[in-house]
Write a protein that holds these residues in place. Structure first.
Motif, PDB file in Angstrom:
ATOM      1  N   GLY A   8     111.457  63.349  43.620  1.00  0.00           N
ATOM      2  CA  GLY A   8     112.725  64.008  44.106  1.00  0.00           C
ATOM      3  C   GLY A   8     112.829  65.624  43.315  1.00  0.00           C
ATOM      4  N   GLY A   9     111.772  65.975  42.677  1.00  0.00           N
ATOM      5  CA  GLY A   9     111.822  67.549  42.230  1.00  0.00           C
ATOM      6  C   GLY A   9     111.566  68.206  43.359  1.00  0.00           C
ATOM      7  N   GLY A  10     111.655  69.616  43.209  1.00  0.00           N
ATOM      8  CA  GLY A  10     111.305  70.601  44.205  1.00  0.00           C
ATOM      9  C   GLY A  10     112.051  71.938  43.869  1.00  0.00           C
ATOM     10  N   THR A  83     123.804  68.799  39.949  1.00  0.00           N
ATOM     11  CA  THR A  83     124.519  69.517  40.753  1.00  0.00           C
ATOM     12  C   THR A  83     124.670  70.762  39.754  1.00  0.00           C
ATOM     13  OG1 THR A  83     126.598  68.682  39.853  1.00  0.00           O
ATOM     14  CG2 THR A  83     125.962  67.403  41.714  1.00  0.00           C
ATOM     15  N   SER A  84     125.094  71.809  40.672  1.00  0.00           N
ATOM     16  CA  SER A  84     125.397  73.149  40.150  1.00  0.00           C
ATOM     17  C   SER A  84     124.218  73.590  39.421  1.00  0.00           C
ATOM     18  CB  SER A  84     126.844  73.248  39.459  1.00  0.00           C
ATOM     19  OG  SER A  84     127.541  72.632  39.951  1.00  0.00           O
ATOM     20  N   LEU A  85     123.037  73.440  39.914  1.00  0.00           N
ATOM     21  CA  LEU A  85     121.886  73.817  39.102  1.00  0.00           C
ATOM     22  C   LEU A  85     121.764  75.022  38.891  1.00  0.00           C
ATOM     23  CD1 LEU A  85     119.460  71.470  41.075  1.00  0.00           C
ATOM     24  CD2 LEU A  85     119.573  71.540  38.512  1.00  0.00           C
ATOM     25  N   LYS A  86     121.307  75.690  37.577  1.00  0.00           N
ATOM     26  CA  LYS A  86     120.948  76.854  37.308  1.00  0.00           C
ATOM     27  C   LYS A  86     119.673  77.394  36.991  1.00  0.00           C
ATOM     28  CE  LYS A  86     125.283  76.470  34.410  1.00  0.00           C
ATOM     29  NZ  LYS A  86     125.799  76.359  33.002  1.00  0.00           N
ATOM     30  N   PRO A  87     119.144  78.625  37.192  1.00  0.00           N
ATOM     31  CA  PRO A  87     117.766  78.988  36.717  1.00  0.00           C
ATOM     32  C   PRO A  87     117.176  78.343  35.484  1.00  0.00           C
ATOM     33  CG  PRO A  87     118.971  80.832  37.822  1.00  0.00           C
ATOM     34  CD  PRO A  87     120.125  79.709  37.562  1.00  0.00           C
ATOM     35  N   GLU A  88     118.011  78.256  34.568  1.00  0.00           N
ATOM     36  CA  GLU A  88     117.597  77.664  33.107  1.00  0.00           C
ATOM     37  C   GLU A  88     117.420  76.235  33.403  1.00  0.00           C
ATOM     38  OE1 GLU A  88     120.297  79.612  33.827  1.00  0.00           O
ATOM     39  OE2 GLU A  88     121.906  78.987  32.573  1.00  0.00           O
ATOM     40  N   ASP A  89     117.723  75.550  34.430  1.00  0.00           N
ATOM     41  CA  ASP A  89     117.693  74.082  34.566  1.00  0.00           C
ATOM     42  C   ASP A  89     115.852  73.666  34.895  1.00  0.00           C
ATOM     43  OD1 ASP A  89     120.792  73.470  35.940  1.00  0.00           O
ATOM     44  OD2 ASP A  89     119.990  73.066  33.873  1.00  0.00           O
ATOM     45  N   THR A  90     115.165  75.115  35.242  1.00  0.00           N
ATOM     46  CA  THR A  90     113.823  74.928  35.803  1.00  0.00           C
ATOM     47  C   THR A  90     112.823  74.440  34.593  1.00  0.00           C
ATOM     48  OG1 THR A  90     114.358  76.952  37.426  1.00  0.00           O
ATOM     49  CG2 THR A  90     111.896  76.347  36.617  1.00  0.00           C
ATOM     50  N   ALA A  91     112.157  73.434  35.017  1.00  0.00           N
ATOM     51  CA  ALA A  91     111.523  72.572  34.088  1.00  0.00           C
ATOM     52  C   ALA A  91     110.728  71.361  34.674  1.00  0.00           C
ATOM     53  CB  ALA A  91     112.067  72.086  32.981  1.00  0.00           C
ATOM     54  N   MET A  92     109.919  70.889  34.012  1.00  0.00           N
ATOM     55  CA  MET A  92     109.359  69.748  34.429  1.00  0.00           C
ATOM     56  C   MET A  92     110.190  68.526  33.721  1.00  0.00           C
ATOM     57  SD  MET A  92     106.698  68.376  36.044  1.00  0.00           S
ATOM     58  CE  MET A  92     105.180  69.219  35.976  1.00  0.00           C
ATOM     59  N   GLN A 120     104.795  61.027  34.669  1.00  0.00           N
ATOM     60  CA  GLN A 120     103.916  62.048  34.908  1.00  0.00           C
ATOM     61  C   GLN A 120     104.906  63.424  34.920  1.00  0.00           C
ATOM     62  OE1 GLN A 120     100.524  62.358  34.238  1.00  0.00           O
ATOM     63  NE2 GLN A 120     100.846  60.344  33.487  1.00  0.00           N
ATOM     64  N   GLY A 121     106.037  63.237  35.294  1.00  0.00           N
ATOM     65  CA  GLY A 121     106.910  64.506  35.446  1.00  0.00           C
ATOM     66  C   GLY A 121     107.114  64.961  36.993  1.00  0.00           C
ATOM     67  N   THR A 122     108.240  65.460  37.274  1.00  0.00           N
ATOM     68  CA  THR A 122     108.457  66.096  38.629  1.00  0.00           C
ATOM     69  C   THR A 122     109.116  67.308  38.407  1.00  0.00           C
ATOM     70  OG1 THR A 122     109.493  65.738  40.761  1.00  0.00           O
ATOM     71  CG2 THR A 122     110.874  65.071  38.931  1.00  0.00           C
TER      72      THR A 122
END
Length: 128
Positions: A8-10, A83-92, A120-122
């Motif tokens: 589900g990541g991307g 929801t309301s994703l922010k750039p600081e949510d960027t991560a594995m 293993q992470g997404t």
């Protein structure tokens, strides 16, 4: 063999939404506390959201009100609605399970010490 498989990541733009899924196999996930982790400032994995066998949830302050964790024991699955994703949510983002009935007495930052199984992470990438 125990397996936790995330999906589900991307890539997503800021303000957008994603739903992560984790399919567990090889153990009875209804007996475990399970959750989603991501690397913290010190690169140690920190819990973002967890849910215990009684469906009690706990969230990191940085995601409260934006992320929702849920589980479906019949499907051995864990979800994270973001929801309301922010750039600081960027991560594995890692799905993980710990042999605990509750996280009430453990801080989210310390929960990684109790994890028995890791996925293993997404990767989630939020662009501004």
């Amino acid at each position: 063999e125990v397996q936790l498989v995330e999906s589900g990541g991307g890539p997503v733009q800021a303000g957008g939404s994603l739903r992560l899924s984790c399919l567990a196999s090889g153990y009875n996930c209804s007996l475990y506390l399970i959750g989603w982790f991501r690397p913290g400032p010190g690169k140690e994995r920190e819990a973002v959201a967890v849910i215990d066998s009684g469906d009690n949830t706990k969230y990191a302050d940085s995601v409260k009100g934006r992320f929702t964790i849920s589980r479906d024991n019949a499907k051995n699955s864990l979800y994270l609605q973001m929801t309301s994703l922010k750039p600081e949510d960027t991560a594995m983002y890692y799905c993980a399970a710990a042999p605990l009935q509750s996280s009430a007495w453990i801080s989210l930052k310390a929960l990684n010490l109790y994890v028995r199984y890791w996925g293993q992470g997404t990767q989630v990438t939020v662009s501004s």
